[in-house]
Enzyme design. Structure first.
Site, PDB file in Angstrom:
ATOM      1  N   TRP A 132       0.839  -1.210   0.000  1.00  0.00           N
ATOM      2  CA  TRP A 132       0.000   0.000   0.000  1.00  0.00           C
ATOM      3  C   TRP A 132       0.859   1.238   0.000  1.00  0.00           C
ATOM      4  O   TRP A 132       0.553   2.227  -0.679  1.00  0.00           O
ATOM      5  CB  TRP A 132      -0.967  -0.011   1.181  1.00  0.00           C
ATOM      6  CG  TRP A 132      -1.973  -1.125   1.097  1.00  0.00           C
ATOM      7  CD1 TRP A 132      -2.115  -2.170   1.972  1.00  0.00           C
ATOM      8  CD2 TRP A 132      -2.962  -1.323   0.080  1.00  0.00           C
ATOM      9  NE1 TRP A 132      -3.128  -2.989   1.551  1.00  0.00           N
ATOM     10  CE2 TRP A 132      -3.664  -2.502   0.399  1.00  0.00           C
ATOM     11  CE3 TRP A 132      -3.323  -0.619  -1.078  1.00  0.00           C
ATOM     12  CZ2 TRP A 132      -4.707  -2.989  -0.383  1.00  0.00           C
ATOM     13  CZ3 TRP A 132      -4.358  -1.109  -1.864  1.00  0.00           C
ATOM     14  CH2 TRP A 132      -5.031  -2.275  -1.518  1.00  0.00           C
ATOM     15  N   ASP A 145      -1.240   6.858   6.496  1.00  0.00           N
ATOM     16  CA  ASP A 145      -2.313   5.947   6.099  1.00  0.00           C
ATOM     17  C   ASP A 145      -2.493   4.972   7.255  1.00  0.00           C
ATOM     18  O   ASP A 145      -1.647   4.119   7.501  1.00  0.00           O
ATOM     19  CB  ASP A 145      -1.887   5.211   4.819  1.00  0.00           C
ATOM     20  CG  ASP A 145      -2.894   4.134   4.396  1.00  0.00           C
ATOM     21  OD1 ASP A 145      -3.900   3.926   5.103  1.00  0.00           O
ATOM     22  OD2 ASP A 145      -2.648   3.496   3.341  1.00  0.00           O
ATOM     23  N   LYS A 167     -11.491  -1.549   7.236  1.00  0.00           N
ATOM     24  CA  LYS A 167     -10.519  -2.379   7.942  1.00  0.00           C
ATOM     25  C   LYS A 167     -10.797  -2.428   9.447  1.00  0.00           C
ATOM     26  O   LYS A 167     -10.612  -3.445  10.063  1.00  0.00           O
ATOM     27  CB  LYS A 167      -9.090  -1.905   7.690  1.00  0.00           C
ATOM     28  CG  LYS A 167      -8.698  -1.875   6.218  1.00  0.00           C
ATOM     29  CD  LYS A 167      -8.303  -3.236   5.682  1.00  0.00           C
ATOM     30  CE  LYS A 167      -8.168  -3.280   4.169  1.00  0.00           C
ATOM     31  NZ  LYS A 167      -7.323  -2.263   3.580  1.00  0.00           N
TER      32      LYS A 167
HETATM   33  C1  LIG Z   1      -6.744  -1.792   2.271  1.00  0.00           C
HETATM   34  C2  LIG Z   1      -5.744  -0.720   2.359  1.00  0.00           C
HETATM   35  C3  LIG Z   1      -5.708   0.341   1.439  1.00  0.00           C
HETATM   36  C4  LIG Z   1      -6.635   0.426   0.259  1.00  0.00           C
HETATM   37  O1  LIG Z   1      -7.906   0.765   0.683  1.00  0.00           O
HETATM   38  P1  LIG Z   1      -9.106   1.004  -0.361  1.00  0.00           P
HETATM   39  O2  LIG Z   1     -10.140   1.622   0.554  1.00  0.00           O
HETATM   40  O3  LIG Z   1      -9.495  -0.324  -0.893  1.00  0.00           O
HETATM   41  O4  LIG Z   1      -8.641   1.943  -1.393  1.00  0.00           O
HETATM   42  C5  LIG Z   1      -4.758   1.317   1.624  1.00  0.00           C
HETATM   43  N1  LIG Z   1      -3.895   1.285   2.655  1.00  0.00           N
HETATM   44  C6  LIG Z   1      -3.889   0.278   3.555  1.00  0.00           C
HETATM   45  C7  LIG Z   1      -2.902   0.298   4.666  1.00  0.00           C
HETATM   46  C8  LIG Z   1      -4.820  -0.740   3.432  1.00  0.00           C
HETATM   47  O5  LIG Z   1      -4.819  -1.743   4.332  1.00  0.00           O
END
Ligand SMILES: *Cc1c(COP(=O)(O)O)cnc(C)c1O
Length: 351
Positions: free
Chosen positions: A101, A168, A192
């Site tokens: 990511w 993030d 998540k």
């Molecule tokens: C799942 C994830 C993403 C992507 O998320 P989307 O909402 O599907 O775009 C980005 N960063 C991390 C750390 C993730 O676990």
């Protein structure tokens, strides 16, 4: 029977959130209308959005220097929105490359300007967090991924950034006590650890906006969303409501501090078994192990089928590792009860 759901995302949410969401779809607030058919400008939904924005600040202990937004586009859209808003024309940003990511975020930022990758564990298959003590003031901002969902690593000590600090936090938001006020911008896809898929939480310090000197498409401009109190366009109404329910559940169960205690106990239970049992092994180094995603492999392939059959028979769901890594991944998000971890550990002992 309800499964023991270790899925990495979309993931388990509290049972009461499923219950209340289902009720709101049939009749929201006793209005005689579904939450799916009311205007996002109705007073009942505005109250949902206002409370969702307020509860985030309460849980994170943030003051009014920060704004909370619920946007569309997933965390992936934030990979582009961050540089659009924070990277100056001819400026440069620092990124930590700690996983897939993070690499995707780097790829998007490079489309807008110069990026220095100041630490990377890519060559070692992202099995550790690159250690950085300090980030220089020459950068417009520093971006890191607090928890690497695929590899099961987590930043324990964030570097000291002499520039804007962006993270993030998609897969460990609201899971542990950290000083959120050290960050200038935090984002997280809801699916998540916070709610259903369909909305992305953005927490941003107001004073950092409007300084990139770029022409920003309206939807990508945080300032426009801030000015419209997260109602620039039709927000993801249902995802915001279900996220609010999850955050209320968290607040009513002791907030982040209590969630962290539960998460530490769950992770310890599983890591202790992996360390004790020669049949299993973690992908990453011990010091960077994540409390949220435990990525591991089986050391004797001849026992794989027996293990797979046993965990499935025990009512476990979502244990397969990410397709890029293989093996197994147990995601221990806030709503997963420790009883589910015990079921998994008992299966591991039995093979
Ligand atoms: C799942 C994830 C993403 C992507 O998320 P989307 O909402 O599907 O775009 C980005 N960063 C991390 C750390 C993730 O676990």
């Amino acid at each position: 029977m309800k499964k023991h759901n270790f899925s990495a995302g979309p993931c388990i949410l509290p049972q009461e959130v499923f219950q209340k969401s289902a009720e709101a779809i049939l009749d929201f607030n006793g209005m005689g209308l579904s939450i799916l058919e009311i205007s996002h400008r109705s007073k009942d939904f505005i109250a949902v959005m206002d409370e969702a924005r307020a509860i985030v600040k309460r849980l994170m202990n943030l003051n009014d220097d920060y704004e909370v937004l619920f946007l569309g586009g997933g965390a992936s859209l934030q990979f582009a929105m961050v540089p659009f808003n924070l990277m100056k024309e001819n400026g440069k940003a620092a990124y930590l490359d700690s996983g897939n990511w993070a690499a995707n975020a780097i790829k998007e930022a490079k489309k807008l300007g110069a990026v220095d990758v100041i630490g990377s564990s890519k060559e070692e298959n992202y099995s550790f967090i690159p250690k950085i003590e300090e980030v220089g003031a020459e950068y417009d901002y520093f971006h890191c991924t607090s928890n690497n969902t695929i590899y099961g690593t987590q930043i324990k000590d964030f570097p000291k950034a002499n520039t804007l600090m962006v993270s993030d936090m998609s897969s460990d938001i609201f899971s542990r006590m950290i000083d959120y006020s050290k960050f200038d911008l935090i984002y997280a896809g809801a699916q998540k650890n916070m709610g259903p898929a369909g909305t992305t939480l953005v927490v941003v310090k107001k004073e950092i906006l409007g300084k990139s000197g770029r022409v920003i498409p309206s939807y990508l401009d945080y300032a426009q969303h801030v000015a419209k109190e997260s109602m620039f366009n039709t927000p993801p109404v249902f995802a915001v409501y279900a996220s609010l329910l999850t955050l209320q559940w968290l607040e009513n169960n002791g907030g982040i501090a209590a969630a962290e205690e539960r998460n530490i106990a769950k992770a310890k239970l599983l890591y202790d078994e992996i360390d004790r049992n020669p049949l299993f092994e973690c992908f990453c180094v011990p010091e960077d192990r994540s409390l949220m995603n435990v990525s591991f492999k089986i050391t004797d392939e001849s026992k794989k089928e027996a293990f797979d059959n046993a965990w499935k028979a025990a009512g476990i769901n979502g244990l397969n590792g990410h397709r890029s890594l293989g093996g197994y991944r147990a995601s221990l998000y806030n709503a997963l009860p420790i009883e589910s971890v015990q079921v998994l550990v008992d299966v591991m002992k039995s093979i």
